[in-house]
Enzyme design. Structure first.
Site, PDB file in Angstrom:
ATOM      1  N   THR A  62       0.932  -1.330   0.004  1.00  0.00           N
ATOM      2  CA  THR A  62      -0.028   0.235   0.037  1.00  0.00           C
ATOM      3  C   THR A  62       0.909   1.208  -0.147  1.00  0.00           C
ATOM      4  O   THR A  62       2.228   1.078   0.059  1.00  0.00           O
ATOM      5  CB  THR A  62      -0.840  -0.101   1.480  1.00  0.00           C
ATOM      6  N   ASP A  66     -10.215  -8.190   1.681  1.00  0.00           N
ATOM      7  CA  ASP A  66     -10.086  -7.252   2.880  1.00  0.00           C
ATOM      8  C   ASP A  66     -11.394  -7.502   3.784  1.00  0.00           C
ATOM      9  O   ASP A  66     -11.563  -7.331   4.812  1.00  0.00           O
ATOM     10  CB  ASP A  66      -9.740  -5.786   2.584  1.00  0.00           C
ATOM     11  N   GLY A  83       1.088  -1.213   5.452  1.00  0.00           N
ATOM     12  CA  GLY A  83       1.461  -2.403   6.187  1.00  0.00           C
ATOM     13  C   GLY A  83       0.136  -3.237   7.052  1.00  0.00           C
ATOM     14  O   GLY A  83       0.505  -3.581   7.837  1.00  0.00           O
TER      15      GLY A  83
HETATM   16  O1  DON Z   1      -6.836  -1.232   3.447  1.00  0.00           O
HETATM   17  C1  DON Z   1      -6.238  -2.143   4.231  1.00  0.00           C
HETATM   18  O2  DON Z   1      -6.187  -2.320   5.329  1.00  0.00           O
HETATM   19  C2  DON Z   1      -5.378  -2.931   3.397  1.00  0.00           C
HETATM   20  N1  DON Z   1      -5.797  -3.276   1.960  1.00  0.00           N
HETATM   21  C3  DON Z   1      -3.983  -2.334   3.232  1.00  0.00           C
HETATM   22  C4  DON Z   1      -3.033  -3.485   2.713  1.00  0.00           C
HETATM   23  C5  DON Z   1      -1.514  -3.048   2.968  1.00  0.00           C
HETATM   24  O3  DON Z   1      -1.311  -1.994   3.774  1.00  0.00           O
HETATM   25  C6  DON Z   1      -0.548  -3.923   2.491  1.00  0.00           C
HETATM   26  N2  DON Z   1       0.616  -3.062   2.540  1.00  0.00           N
HETATM   27  N3  DON Z   1       1.576  -3.267   3.048  1.00  0.00           N
END
Ligand code: DON
Length: 614
Positions: free
Chosen positions: A411, A452, A503
């Site tokens: 992300t 998610d 993260g």
């Molecule tokens: O929205 C969320 O919580 C996840 N899709 C975020 C994914 C994420 O941070 C992966 N990255 N490092």
């Protein structure tokens, strides 16, 4: 209080290799010596008098600054940055994903834009569960069926129309140039693409564009993305409606239909970004009054951070070389994650007790369950009963049954402050690194945000083993719960700190730590980002800590009864990626020097982030 100059002098005196912590520069509190930071990490933030953009990629930061210098405000720059990152940071920068933008204008107005993806109309609760009752772990992570309706383009247009001063054509110009003329592939990107090749090569367009047709990119090669440039040009000319109803929408829907995806033209046409009220909390620390502006649901992060800060209000924190401070924060995280699991979901479909969860009286009760002398095993910690001061808990609000979920590893968060003091904290994502790994015919990668959701209600199914509830089950039009936590701090009413991170669930912990470092521990902006990070998410019941923590800290925490993973933990299903990641989060933050007003750009050195100011 130690002045900034004195603080810098002090840091020069600290023995080589020691973290340069300028104690007292923000909160007036003194903090003890901190942990080592790796060689080559910057000790000072980038300082600039006017504007600052901090992202994972230098070209992304430069795109934002180019817009600021042309007279754009922070929102114009943030939109330009987001489009540019969609070109130069394909792992996470995106137009095929979604995200959040927290905006605080210099006149004090604050708003939150939610352009989180939604489940397509044909999505069903059990869509990833086979006839044998088993979860198909790949289907929600890779390929066409993992794709939720992208929100980024609609969100960026909304941001620009509502708070920007420029037209889409101007804000997309740097991105179009980068896509059309190409940019030089860095070592970081070449290595990342190589690592992702097993997934990317499965999809012909991904293989052609990102794996150089199978030849693989080397550092120094040029990556051109003509299809993406053409898509961006159409958006620039016709607006977001082109993406959701025009040629891009048709290209996407046709490809979905041919490849077993469920996303339809109607899903795109019906997508709507939302303007939501940000969360707001107040604290006193170091003789200053602080305000925290944070992300509301469907982010779980703002609620979690405010609850944690409330719980830690009266807890003395000495710094992260002090096991007792780490313990108190870990115990707080454990409880906050238990509440997150039970109560957080899409606010448009679930009643979420936000006021109770973020209430100081509730936090006091929750904090009282922590015994400073003893570790509480997670199996004895359940969600609390949130309520506001003086009120009893609402009997309609009951904790939901929890399950777990999969989380991807990329992300991106960026922060922007302009010369007038407008600020943007934005986190957006494809979910996993390179999302679904599908690059559509319109030249952009598609998210795998369906993952998610709680993909198998009631059963554990996760890479990161994060617990969450049935209220986050898959349903058409719902937004999956997110951990993304763009956050802004004010000190004595003035803009002070802009922060956030990628993260997965660690977003919440590392953003919280960056806030504690700045607000409670008085660290300088760069020190607040460099400081070692740790995470506790209730289940699994263990503290994960970065490799920069010394063995002595691991031993001290073990002696207190914790299971500890120091250095990134090994999760078999994450394979090589897990072994490579010894760090948590990538916090790209901006601090404001309270004396001079200078913007202090603190990029995360963990993945060569970049702060550009002027
Ligand atoms: O929205 C969320 O919580 C996840 N899709 C975020 C994914 C994420 O941070 C992966 N990255 N490092």
């Amino acid at each position: 209080m130690i002045s900034h100059q004195k603080a810098i002098l002090l840091s020069c005196l600290i023995i080589a290799g020691f973290l340069s912590l300028q104690a007292g520069s923000q909160s007036g509190q003194k903090v003890g010596a901190q942990n080592d930071i790796p060689k080559g990490w910057p000790k000072q933030a980038v300082r600039a008098a006017h504007g600052m953009v901090v992202t994972d990629e230098e070209l992304g930061s430069q795109a934002g600054v180019e817009i600021l210098k042309r007279g754009g405000n922070a929102v114009d720059a943030a939109v330009a940055t987001a489009f540019a990152l969609a070109v130069v940071e394909p792992a996470a920068g995106n137009i095929g994903g979604g995200g959040f933008m927290l905006i605080r204008l210099a006149d004090g107005k604050t708003t939150f834009l939610d352009y989180r993806e939604t489940a397509p109309g044909k999505a069903t609760r059990d869509m990833y569960i086979g006839k044998d009752g088993k979860l198909d772990e790949e289907a929600s992570v890779i390929g066409y069926r993992s794709v939720a309706v992208p929100g980024t383009v609609a969100g960026l247009e909304l941001a620009l129309k509502t708070y920007g001063t420029m037209k889409l054509a101007e804000a997309t110009a740097p991105a179009i140039r980068l896509a059309e003329e190409g940019f030089v592939v860095s070592e970081k990107l070449a290595a990342e693409l190589e690592e992702e090749s097993p997934g990317l090569q499965t999809f012909p367009t991904s293989k052609r564009i990102f794996l150089n047709g199978g030849q693989h990119f080397k550092a120094g090669d040029k990556l051109k993305q003509p299809e993406l440039a053409a898509t961006l040009k159409r958006i620039a000319e016709k607006g977001a409606s082109e993406f959701y109803r025009g040629e891009t929408a048709h290209l996407l829907a046709d490809e979905m239909a041919k490849n077993g995806g469920i996303l339809l033209l109607d899903d795109l046409a019906n997508y709507k970004p939302k303007v939501r009220e940000g969360l707001h909390a107040k604290y006193d620390s170091g003789g200053h009054s602080w305000e925290v502006l944070a992300a509301p649901p469907p982010s779980s992060g703002g609620v979690a951070i405010i609850e944690a800060l409330n719980m830690l209000k009266d807890v003395p924190l000495k710094g992260w070389n002090d096991p007792q401070s780490v313990q108190m924060v870990a115990e707080t995280m454990r409880r906050v994650f238990a509440d997150r699991a039970a109560y957080l979901a899409d606010p448009d479909y679930t009643k979420i007790p936000v006021a109770g969860l973020t209430d100081p009286c509730y936090a006091k009760e929750r904090a009282a369950t922590i015994d400073p002398a003893k570790v509480t095993p997670s199996k004895t910690v359940t969600a609390g009963t949130p309520h506001t001061c003086g009120a009893s808990a609402n009997p309609d609000i009951v904790p939901h049954l929890v399950a777990s979920r999969v989380e991807g590893p990329h992300t991106t968060h960026f922060s922007v402050v302009d010369a007038a003091g407008n600020a943007v904290a934005s986190t957006y994502t494809l979910n996993a690194s390179y999302g679904s790994h599908v690059t559509c015919a319109a030249g952009f990668l598609l998210n795998d945000e369906m993952d998610d959701f709680t993909t198998q209600p009631g059963a554990p199914n996760s890479l990161y083993e994060l617990m969450q509830s049935d209220a986050n089950a898959i349903a058409p039009g719902h937004r999956p719960l997110s951990s993304m936590t763009p956050t802004i701090l004010l000190r004595d009413g003035k803009l002070s700190f802009v922060t956030g991170s990628p993260g997965g669930p660690t977003i919440i912990s590392v953003t919280l730590l960056s806030v504690l470092n700045w607000m409670r521990l008085g660290m300088d902006a760069q020190a607040a980002i460099n400081a070692p990070r740790f995470h506790h998410q209730w289940f699994p019941d263990r503290i994960r800590m970065e490799a920069e923590f010394p063995l002595s800290m691991e031993q001290a925490l073990r002696a207190r009864g914790y299971e500890v993973e120091r250095g990134w933990y090994y999760t078999p299903s994450l394979g090589s990626e897990a072994k490579l990641s010894k760090h948590m989060g990538l916090v790209n933050a901006i601090g404001i020097d309270a004396q001079t007003g200078d913007r202090l750009g603190a990029a995360d050195p963990r993945d060569q982030g970049s702060a550009v100011g002027y």
